[in-house]
Structure formats: structure tokens, C-alpha cells
Scaffold this motif. Structure first.
Motif, PDB file in Angstrom:
ATOM      1  N   GLY A  56       0.839  -1.187   0.000  1.00 25.05           N
ATOM      2  CA  GLY A  56       0.000   0.000   0.000  1.00 25.05           C
ATOM      3  C   GLY A  56       0.874   1.237   0.000  1.00 25.05           C
ATOM      4  O   GLY A  56       2.106   1.158   0.073  1.00 25.05           O
ATOM      5  N   SER A  57       0.245   2.393  -0.061  1.00 25.23           N
ATOM      6  CA  SER A  57       1.006   3.646  -0.179  1.00 25.23           C
ATOM      7  C   SER A  57       1.245   4.332   1.153  1.00 25.23           C
ATOM      8  O   SER A  57       1.812   5.424   1.191  1.00 25.23           O
ATOM      9  N   GLY A  58       0.836   3.714   2.275  1.00 25.19           N
ATOM     10  CA  GLY A  58       1.124   4.294   3.582  1.00 25.19           C
ATOM     11  C   GLY A  58      -0.053   5.049   4.168  1.00 25.19           C
ATOM     12  O   GLY A  58      -1.067   5.272   3.501  1.00 25.19           O
ATOM     13  N   THR A  59       0.100   5.437   5.438  1.00 23.52           N
ATOM     14  CA  THR A  59      -1.040   5.991   6.167  1.00 23.52           C
ATOM     15  C   THR A  59      -0.829   7.359   6.782  1.00 23.52           C
ATOM     16  O   THR A  59      -1.767   8.141   6.844  1.00 23.52           O
ATOM     17  N   GLY A  71      11.810  11.111   3.965  1.00 21.32           N
ATOM     18  CA  GLY A  71      11.999  12.074   2.888  1.00 21.32           C
ATOM     19  C   GLY A  71      10.953  12.022   1.803  1.00 21.32           C
ATOM     20  O   GLY A  71      11.212  12.436   0.667  1.00 21.32           O
ATOM     21  N   VAL A  72       9.754  11.512   2.125  1.00 22.23           N
ATOM     22  CA  VAL A  72       8.665  11.440   1.153  1.00 22.23           C
ATOM     23  C   VAL A  72       7.564  12.394   1.580  1.00 22.23           C
ATOM     24  O   VAL A  72       7.140  12.385   2.736  1.00 22.23           O
ATOM     25  N   ASN A  73       7.103  13.250   0.676  1.00 22.69           N
ATOM     26  CA  ASN A  73       5.941  14.077   0.962  1.00 22.69           C
ATOM     27  C   ASN A  73       4.679  13.217   0.902  1.00 22.69           C
ATOM     28  O   ASN A  73       4.510  12.412  -0.017  1.00 22.69           O
ATOM     29  N   TYR A  74       3.799  13.424   1.847  1.00 24.62           N
ATOM     30  CA  TYR A  74       2.585  12.604   1.930  1.00 24.62           C
ATOM     31  C   TYR A  74       1.771  12.683   0.639  1.00 24.62           C
ATOM     32  O   TYR A  74       1.246  11.680   0.170  1.00 24.62           O
ATOM     33  N   LYS A  75       1.701  13.860   0.051  1.00 26.54           N
ATOM     34  CA  LYS A  75       0.906  14.023  -1.171  1.00 26.54           C
ATOM     35  C   LYS A  75       1.495  13.253  -2.346  1.00 26.54           C
ATOM     36  O   LYS A  75       0.794  12.967  -3.316  1.00 26.54           O
ATOM     37  N   ASP A  76       2.783  12.899  -2.268  1.00 29.76           N
ATOM     38  CA  ASP A  76       3.445  12.168  -3.349  1.00 29.76           C
ATOM     39  C   ASP A  76       3.474  10.662  -3.103  1.00 29.76           C
ATOM     40  O   ASP A  76       3.986   9.908  -3.937  1.00 29.76           O
ATOM     41  N   ALA A  77       2.937  10.212  -1.966  1.00 31.74           N
ATOM     42  CA  ALA A  77       3.100   8.814  -1.569  1.00 31.74           C
ATOM     43  C   ALA A  77       2.538   7.853  -2.607  1.00 31.74           C
ATOM     44  O   ALA A  77       3.159   6.834  -2.929  1.00 31.74           O
ATOM     45  N   GLY A  78       1.370   8.153  -3.146  1.00 32.93           N
ATOM     46  CA  GLY A  78       0.769   7.261  -4.130  1.00 32.93           C
ATOM     47  C   GLY A  78       1.608   7.137  -5.390  1.00 32.93           C
ATOM     48  O   GLY A  78       1.810   6.035  -5.910  1.00 32.93           O
ATOM     49  N   THR A  79       2.126   8.256  -5.872  1.00 31.41           N
ATOM     50  CA  THR A  79       2.955   8.257  -7.080  1.00 31.41           C
ATOM     51  C   THR A  79       4.255   7.511  -6.859  1.00 31.41           C
ATOM     52  O   THR A  79       4.687   6.710  -7.702  1.00 31.41           O
ATOM     53  N   VAL A  80       4.906   7.772  -5.710  1.00 26.40           N
ATOM     54  CA  VAL A  80       6.157   7.077  -5.391  1.00 26.40           C
ATOM     55  C   VAL A  80       5.914   5.577  -5.255  1.00 26.40           C
ATOM     56  O   VAL A  80       6.700   4.751  -5.713  1.00 26.40           O
ATOM     57  N   SER A  81       4.792   5.216  -4.644  1.00 25.85           N
ATOM     58  CA  SER A  81       4.457   3.803  -4.470  1.00 25.85           C
ATOM     59  C   SER A  81       4.293   3.106  -5.812  1.00 25.85           C
ATOM     60  O   SER A  81       4.855   2.020  -6.046  1.00 25.85           O
ATOM     61  N   GLU A  82       3.512   3.708  -6.713  1.00 23.34           N
ATOM     62  CA  GLU A  82       3.288   3.088  -8.016  1.00 23.34           C
ATOM     63  C   GLU A  82       4.599   2.904  -8.778  1.00 23.34           C
ATOM     64  O   GLU A  82       4.838   1.851  -9.382  1.00 23.34           O
ATOM     65  N   SER A  98       2.723  20.130   8.730  1.00 25.46           N
ATOM     66  CA  SER A  98       3.058  21.549   8.852  1.00 25.46           C
ATOM     67  C   SER A  98       2.977  22.300   7.536  1.00 25.46           C
ATOM     68  O   SER A  98       3.125  23.519   7.513  1.00 25.46           O
ATOM     69  N   ASP A  99       2.770  21.586   6.430  1.00 26.97           N
ATOM     70  CA  ASP A  99       2.636  22.247   5.128  1.00 26.97           C
ATOM     71  C   ASP A  99       1.655  21.463   4.276  1.00 26.97           C
ATOM     72  O   ASP A  99       1.290  20.325   4.589  1.00 26.97           O
ATOM     73  N   ASP A 100       1.235  22.056   3.171  1.00 25.48           N
ATOM     74  CA  ASP A 100       0.220  21.436   2.318  1.00 25.48           C
ATOM     75  C   ASP A 100       0.676  20.110   1.729  1.00 25.48           C
ATOM     76  O   ASP A 100      -0.149  19.242   1.447  1.00 25.48           O
ATOM     77  N   ALA A 101       1.981  19.946   1.539  1.00 23.88           N
ATOM     78  CA  ALA A 101       2.486  18.711   0.943  1.00 23.88           C
ATOM     79  C   ALA A 101       2.311  17.509   1.857  1.00 23.88           C
ATOM     80  O   ALA A 101       2.387  16.362   1.407  1.00 23.88           O
ATOM     81  N   ASN A 102       2.061  17.758   3.137  1.00 28.96           N
ATOM     82  CA  ASN A 102       1.959  16.656   4.097  1.00 28.96           C
ATOM     83  C   ASN A 102       0.666  16.697   4.905  1.00 28.96           C
ATOM     84  O   ASN A 102       0.600  16.130   5.992  1.00 28.96           O
ATOM     85  N   ARG A 103      -0.358  17.331   4.366  1.00 31.54           N
ATOM     86  CA  ARG A 103      -1.624  17.433   5.085  1.00 31.54           C
ATOM     87  C   ARG A 103      -2.591  16.341   4.637  1.00 31.54           C
ATOM     88  O   ARG A 103      -2.822  16.144   3.457  1.00 31.54           O
TER      89      ARG A 103
END
Length: 369
Positions: free
Chosen positions: A107-110, A119-130, A286-291
């Protein structure tokens, strides 16, 4: 229908970590002795979710040496947090150690907290996972003299010249188990003839008093894709045999009243742990990339209990599970040690193993196969 155990206990203090690992080893061996089919472990970091989850591949290898007859699984590996080379190497090594008795949930994480630690932004998790899964397939297929594989995926970089060692035990590689909530994940499982988690973890809407509706929705979609993929009958049967529905908290007692009372003690402690972790998750956002856009629901609500808990007397649990067996779910994954693992919590978890093995599992075809 199979029954497996999910080692999802938490540690609340550093001084508790060692005892928790010993207790979970004992609990896993008891599950083996009582006929459970597999031991599953999570993949989590930093948040006290579980000391062994920081590298559950290592703990699985340790247990596999003691219990070579059962399967081991991950529920689930947070793929963006693993360099694809290490991901493939560890899976191949465990695939060899277990003689192919390995099920790798992906999965792409929680949580943003875990992502930023790697070092992964939460918003990028799905893309990095794929992309990591695409790279993993290339690495599994690579021969010694094939062209180099270039890895350029967020924090994961590299250039692989030779092959991955050891080679996989399973033809191709060990079975992956996607979480069949997204169409792409369900299709990945179906196309390869792999089992899937149905739906596993938080659905778009908490199921409340009718969680079976959600399970049927995702199972039916996956089952149709499995048929469309054109597999032979043994491949489909093997995939369905391990297709899994998860209960985060399973508790069985002699009566429904006792089970409910003991479950609420377990969940109050679990909710305390969740609330402690919320502060650190907030710091990570703390920022939009990880909300995050969703929130962890309160485990003391009827909706959460209805969706994620299986509890009651053996007779009640049997009646609850009959529709899942009829649907075609092959494996019930039981969180028997949910929450902080105290001596009393371990006693209750062992009570559940005992009653499941003696009074529930025989109604669904017995124990390990």
C-alpha cells in the motif's frame, strides 16, 4: 476459510519494547499451535505502533525459523518508504526462507509522520508507491547481462547493473497483496492472479452497522477482474484462498456480554494510544504537501466498532462470519492483540486464540491447511 493472526500491538514506553517483542513471539507460537494459517505483521515507524514493525521483515525471518510450517504476511508494507532494491532483496530472501509461504501486502502508507521521516511528501506517496512497484517488477525480471535499471523516484535513487540476489523461490516472485480499494490496485492483484485485501483498513465511509456492504462491493469488483484476466481454475482458487478481510480488533468470550465488556476495555486503551499519536501527526502536517484529508475515527464509536471489530461468543462470531465465507473470502485476519500490550491484554488475546481455535474455526473447515 482460513484464520490468521495480525500482530498489531502497541508499546507505550521504550522500556516496554523488549517485553512486547517477547510476548508477541509467544502469542505467535500459540497461534501456530492452535492451527492458525499465518502470522501477519504491520510496517510502521516512529509512532509507537509496534517496535517490531520498524523492520517486520527481520521479525518475520526470526519467527519463520521457529515456525516453518505456517505462512507469513505483511499488512501492509508502506511501499514509498522502501528503496526498491531493498524491497526486492528482502522479499526474495524471505521467499526463500519460507519456501514460498509469503504474502506481501502493499500500500502507499497511512501517516505524514512516517513519510517525512523517509523524505517522502505525503501528497506524493501514491505516485512514489506506483513507481516503486514498477521498478520492483523490473528488478525481479533483470538478468545479469540485461541493461542497467535506472532508479530515479523521489528519495530513491540508484543504478542496478547485475541481478538481485538471492533469486526468488516463487516463480517470478513472491505473491503481492494489494489493498483492493482503488481500481488500479484491484486490477494489479487480479491481473497477476494474486490475493487482495478486501477492502482492508479505512474504507471511504465507515461501514457502521452494515460493513458487509463495503466488503461485498470491493470483493465483487476484484472477483470480476480476476475472472476477466483469463486465469486457469487453480490460479483463481489460489488467489481466493488467501483473499483477506481484516478485523483490527477481534475478541471472543464465552458470552456476548463478557465479550463486549472486555472489548471496551481494550478499545479505551487503544484510543488513548491513538490520541497520543495525534499530536505528532499534527506536527508532521506543517505544510500542504503533508496534510491529510481524512482523520482517524474514534474507536469508541459504534460505527468504528461495527466496521473494524469482530466480537462476541463463539456462536455469535460464527453467525457473523458465515456471509463472508459464502461471499468467497478465503482468509480472516484477526487483530488479537490490538492496542497497548499489557499482561491483561495478552491474557485476553490468548483467550481469543483459544476460543477461535476450539469453537469457531471448526465451523469453517478447521485450522491450518
Amino acid at each position: 476459510m482460513r484464520f490468521s493472526v495480525f500482530l498489531n500491538a502497541r508499546s507505550m514506553r521504550p522500556e516496554d519494547d523488549r517485553q512486547l517483542m517477547h510476548d508477541l513471539e509467544t502469542h505467535a507460537i500459540l497461534a501456530r499451535d492452535r492451527g492458525f494459517s499465518a502470522i501477519f505483521m504491520p510496517d510502521h515507524h516512529f509512532n509507537g505502533y509496534m517496535p517490531l514493525a520498524s523492520d517486520s521483515f527481520i521479525f518475520a525471518a526470526y519467527l519463520a525459523a521457529k515456525m516453518p510450517e505456517i505462512h507469513f504476511g505483511f499488512s501492509v508494507v508502506s511501499v514509498p518508504l522502501h528503496h526498491p532494491v531493498r524491497f526486492v532483496e528482502r522479499i526474495n530472501l524471505l521467499d526463500q526462507i519460507t519456501d514460498g509461504k509469503l504474502l506481501v501486502g502493499v500500500g502507499s502508507g497511512t501517516t505524514p509522520e512516517e513519510m517525512i521521516g523517509f523524505g517522502v511528501n505525503y501528497k506524493d506517496a501514491g505516485t512514489v508507491s506506483e513507481r516503486n512497484l514498477e521498478l520492483a517488477e523490473q528488478l525481479w525480471a533483470k538478468g545479469m547481462e540485461d541493461p542497467a535499471i535506472e532508479i530515479d523516484n523521489g528519495p530513491h535513487q540508484g543504478r542496478v547493473l547485475q541481478r538481485i540476489a538471492p533469486a526468488a523461490y516463487t516463480p517470478g516472485h513472491a505473491r503481492l497483496m494489494p489493498v483492493a480499494m482503488k481500481e488500479s490496485s484491484a486490477r494489479r492483484a487480479a491481473t497477476h492472479g494474486w490475493p487482495a485485501f478486501i477492502p482492508a483498513f479505512t474504507p471511504p465511509n465507515i461501514g457502521g452497522t452494515e460493513p458487509f456492504i463495503h466488503v461485498k462491493k470491493y470483493f465483487d469488483a476484484y472477483r470480476a477482474m480476476l475472472d476477466e484476466a483469463g486465469h486457469d481454475a487453480p490460479t483463481i482458487a489460489s488467489a481466493l484462498d488467501w483473499t483477506t478481510h481484516t478485523y483490527q480488533a477481534v475478541h471472543v468470550a464465552e458470552t456476548d456480554e463478557q465479550a463486549r465488556d472486555e472489548l471496551m476495555v481494550i478499545l479505551r486503551s487503544y484510543q488513548d494510544a491513538i490520541e497520543r499519536e495525534a499530536e505528532f501527526n499534527a506536527r508532521a502536517e506543517s505544510d500542504d504537501a503533508n496534510r491529510k484529508t481524512d482523520r482517524t475515527p474514534n474507536a469508541l464509536t459504534d460505527d468504528w466498532i461495527g466496521t473494524w471489530c469482530l466480537y462476541g461468543s463463539p456462536e455469535t462470531v460464527i453467525e457473523h462470519l458465515k456471509p463472508y465465507q459464502a461471499l468467497g473470502i478465503g482468509n480472516i485476519l484477526c487483530g488479537t492483540v490490538t492496542g497497548p500490550l499489557t499482561e491483561e491484554r495478552l491474557r485476553l488475546g490468548n483467550q481469543t486464540l483459544d476460543l477461535l481455535s476450539r469453537k469457531v474455526m471448526p465451523a469453517f473447515g478447521g485450522g491450518r491447511a
